[in-house]
Design a protein around this motif. Structure first.
Motif, PDB file in Angstrom:
ATOM      1  N   GLU A 288       0.841  -1.209   0.000  1.00 19.30           N
ATOM      2  CA  GLU A 288       0.000   0.000   0.000  1.00 19.30           C
ATOM      3  C   GLU A 288       0.872   1.254   0.000  1.00 19.30           C
ATOM      4  N   LYS A 289       1.989   1.205   0.719  1.00 19.08           N
ATOM      5  CA  LYS A 289       2.877   2.371   0.806  1.00 19.08           C
ATOM      6  C   LYS A 289       3.518   2.711  -0.530  1.00 19.08           C
ATOM      7  N   LEU A 290       3.557   1.743  -1.446  1.00 20.65           N
ATOM      8  CA  LEU A 290       4.115   1.970  -2.776  1.00 20.65           C
ATOM      9  C   LEU A 290       3.043   2.418  -3.765  1.00 20.65           C
ATOM     10  N   GLY A 291       1.808   2.558  -3.285  1.00 18.51           N
ATOM     11  CA  GLY A 291       0.727   3.000  -4.158  1.00 18.51           C
ATOM     12  C   GLY A 291      -0.041   1.874  -4.812  1.00 18.51           C
ATOM     13  N   ILE A 292       0.199   0.645  -4.399  1.00 20.47           N
ATOM     14  CA  ILE A 292      -0.474  -0.514  -4.986  1.00 20.47           C
ATOM     15  C   ILE A 292      -1.640  -0.924  -4.086  1.00 20.47           C
ATOM     16  N   VAL A 293      -2.799  -1.131  -4.679  1.00 25.46           N
ATOM     17  CA  VAL A 293      -3.961  -1.579  -3.917  1.00 25.46           C
ATOM     18  C   VAL A 293      -3.754  -3.041  -3.533  1.00 25.46           C
ATOM     19  N   THR A 294      -3.970  -3.340  -2.264  1.00 27.14           N
ATOM     20  CA  THR A 294      -3.818  -4.709  -1.752  1.00 27.14           C
ATOM     21  C   THR A 294      -5.154  -5.176  -1.173  1.00 27.14           C
ATOM     22  N   PRO A 295      -5.285  -6.479  -0.876  1.00 32.68           N
ATOM     23  CA  PRO A 295      -6.520  -6.948  -0.271  1.00 32.68           C
ATOM     24  C   PRO A 295      -6.872  -6.218   1.033  1.00 32.68           C
ATOM     25  N   ALA A 296      -5.880  -5.898   1.837  1.00 29.12           N
ATOM     26  CA  ALA A 296      -6.154  -5.191   3.102  1.00 29.12           C
ATOM     27  C   ALA A 296      -6.712  -3.797   2.826  1.00 29.12           C
ATOM     28  N   GLY A 297      -6.108  -3.087   1.887  1.00 31.52           N
ATOM     29  CA  GLY A 297      -6.590  -1.758   1.549  1.00 31.52           C
ATOM     30  C   GLY A 297      -7.938  -1.783   0.871  1.00 31.52           C
ATOM     31  N   HIS A 298      -8.164  -2.800   0.036  1.00 33.59           N
ATOM     32  CA  HIS A 298      -9.450  -2.898  -0.656  1.00 33.59           C
ATOM     33  C   HIS A 298     -10.569  -3.292   0.297  1.00 33.59           C
ATOM     34  N   ARG A 299     -10.227  -4.024   1.355  1.00 30.31           N
ATOM     35  CA  ARG A 299     -11.236  -4.410   2.345  1.00 30.31           C
ATOM     36  C   ARG A 299     -11.875  -3.162   2.950  1.00 30.31           C
TER      37      ARG A 299
ATOM     38  N   GLU B 296      -7.915   5.574   2.800  1.00 29.13           N
ATOM     39  CA  GLU B 296      -7.912   5.207   4.210  1.00 29.13           C
ATOM     40  C   GLU B 296      -6.976   4.012   4.342  1.00 29.13           C
ATOM     41  N   PRO B 297      -5.860   4.143   5.047  1.00 30.22           N
ATOM     42  CA  PRO B 297      -4.954   3.006   5.169  1.00 30.22           C
ATOM     43  C   PRO B 297      -5.619   1.859   5.935  1.00 30.22           C
ATOM     44  N   PRO B 298      -5.264   0.639   5.585  1.00 24.45           N
ATOM     45  CA  PRO B 298      -5.861  -0.490   6.287  1.00 24.45           C
ATOM     46  C   PRO B 298      -5.311  -0.596   7.703  1.00 24.45           C
ATOM     47  N   PRO B 299      -6.127  -1.097   8.633  1.00 23.19           N
ATOM     48  CA  PRO B 299      -5.618  -1.307   9.994  1.00 23.19           C
ATOM     49  C   PRO B 299      -4.635  -2.476  10.010  1.00 23.19           C
ATOM     50  N   LYS B 300      -3.876  -2.587  11.083  1.00 19.70           N
ATOM     51  CA  LYS B 300      -2.912  -3.691  11.201  1.00 19.70           C
ATOM     52  C   LYS B 300      -3.613  -5.047  11.094  1.00 19.70           C
ATOM     53  N   ASP B 301      -4.827  -5.133  11.627  1.00 17.86           N
ATOM     54  CA  ASP B 301      -5.613  -6.361  11.519  1.00 17.86           C
ATOM     55  C   ASP B 301      -6.834  -6.081  10.647  1.00 17.86           C
ATOM     56  N   PRO B 302      -6.767  -6.393   9.344  1.00 18.67           N
ATOM     57  CA  PRO B 302      -7.879  -6.092   8.443  1.00 18.67           C
ATOM     58  C   PRO B 302      -9.193  -6.771   8.836  1.00 18.67           C
ATOM     59  N   TYR B 303      -9.100  -7.855   9.618  1.00 21.21           N
ATOM     60  CA  TYR B 303     -10.327  -8.542  10.031  1.00 21.21           C
ATOM     61  C   TYR B 303     -11.161  -7.688  10.983  1.00 21.21           C
ATOM     62  N   GLN B 304     -10.592  -6.581  11.495  1.00 17.36           N
ATOM     63  CA  GLN B 304     -11.363  -5.657  12.325  1.00 17.36           C
ATOM     64  C   GLN B 304     -12.464  -4.980  11.522  1.00 17.36           C
ATOM     65  N   ILE B 305     -12.305  -4.932  10.213  1.00 20.28           N
ATOM     66  CA  ILE B 305     -13.270  -4.257   9.353  1.00 20.28           C
ATOM     67  C   ILE B 305     -14.401  -5.217   9.011  1.00 20.28           C
ATOM     68  N   ALA B 306     -15.586  -4.901   9.501  1.00 19.73           N
ATOM     69  CA  ALA B 306     -16.762  -5.699   9.162  1.00 19.73           C
ATOM     70  C   ALA B 306     -17.174  -5.363   7.735  1.00 19.73           C
ATOM     71  N   LEU B 307     -17.496  -6.371   6.959  1.00 20.92           N
ATOM     72  CA  LEU B 307     -17.897  -6.176   5.578  1.00 20.92           C
ATOM     73  C   LEU B 307     -19.410  -6.209   5.461  1.00 20.92           C
ATOM     74  N   GLY B 308     -19.914  -5.494   4.479  1.00 23.55           N
ATOM     75  CA  GLY B 308     -21.350  -5.529   4.260  1.00 23.55           C
ATOM     76  C   GLY B 308     -21.819  -4.343   3.452  1.00 23.55           C
ATOM     77  N   VAL B 309     -23.130  -4.203   3.415  1.00 14.30           N
ATOM     78  CA  VAL B 309     -23.775  -3.146   2.648  1.00 14.30           C
ATOM     79  C   VAL B 309     -24.788  -2.454   3.536  1.00 14.30           C
ATOM     80  N   ASP B 310     -24.777  -1.129   3.507  1.00  6.75           N
ATOM     81  CA  ASP B 310     -25.781  -0.350   4.222  1.00  6.75           C
ATOM     82  C   ASP B 310     -27.080  -0.473   3.433  1.00  6.75           C
ATOM     83  N   GLU B 311     -27.976  -1.291   3.912  1.00  3.61           N
ATOM     84  CA  GLU B 311     -29.198  -1.618   3.175  1.00  3.61           C
ATOM     85  C   GLU B 311     -30.071  -0.400   2.878  1.00  3.61           C
ATOM     86  N   LYS B 312     -29.979   0.648   3.672  1.00  8.85           N
ATOM     87  CA  LYS B 312     -30.823   1.819   3.451  1.00  8.85           C
ATOM     88  C   LYS B 312     -30.431   2.574   2.187  1.00  8.85           C
TER      89      LYS B 312
END
Length: 133
Positions: free
Chosen positions: A42-53, A82-98
């Protein structure tokens, strides 16, 4: 497909377009994986799974963030990174249904609205940066 038409119009060969498409699509498969060890890129400007999460995070503070599909340079430039957190699993995935219309009749209208929302986000971020110096 749009990439191929654009690249063809610019004079790229069919072979180079095919290679480009393979690379881009492979990168997208990787970005939607759990290969979070790639996060330092991510620091090199490349999108990674953590950043995309971050882009798929359900928390409102993560909405309208990390739009880049291959490079995060534009997100950094326009303030949507927004840089990814050290533990990407902290980010809950989903869709705001509204805010999401499923199975809508007018897909063009929905895509136009998404583009307007994105531009509004960039505008708000630019205004915030100007206020804060």
């Amino acid at each position: 497909f749009a990439h191929a038409i654009f690249m063809s119009a610019l004079g790229f060969t069919a072979e180079s377009i095919a290679v480009f498409q393979v690379i881009v699509n492979t990168h997208q498969f990787i970005n939607h994986s759990n290969a979070y060890g790639l996060a330092p890129l991510e620091k090199l400007g490349i999108v990674t799974p953590a950043g995309h999460r971050v882009h798929h995070g359900i928390e409102e503070r993560l909405h309208n963030r990390n739009f880049g599909s291959s490079l995060n340079i534009w997100d950094r430039l326009f303030g949507t990174y927004e840089p990814p957190p050290k533990d990407p699993y902290q980010i809950a995935l989903g869709v705001d249904e509204k805010r999401v219309d499923y199975n809508i009749d007018n897909i063009a209208r929905a895509m136009w609205q998404q583009a307007l929302d994105w531009l509004a986000t960039i505008n708000a971020e630019c205004a915030r940066r100007l206020r804060n110096g």
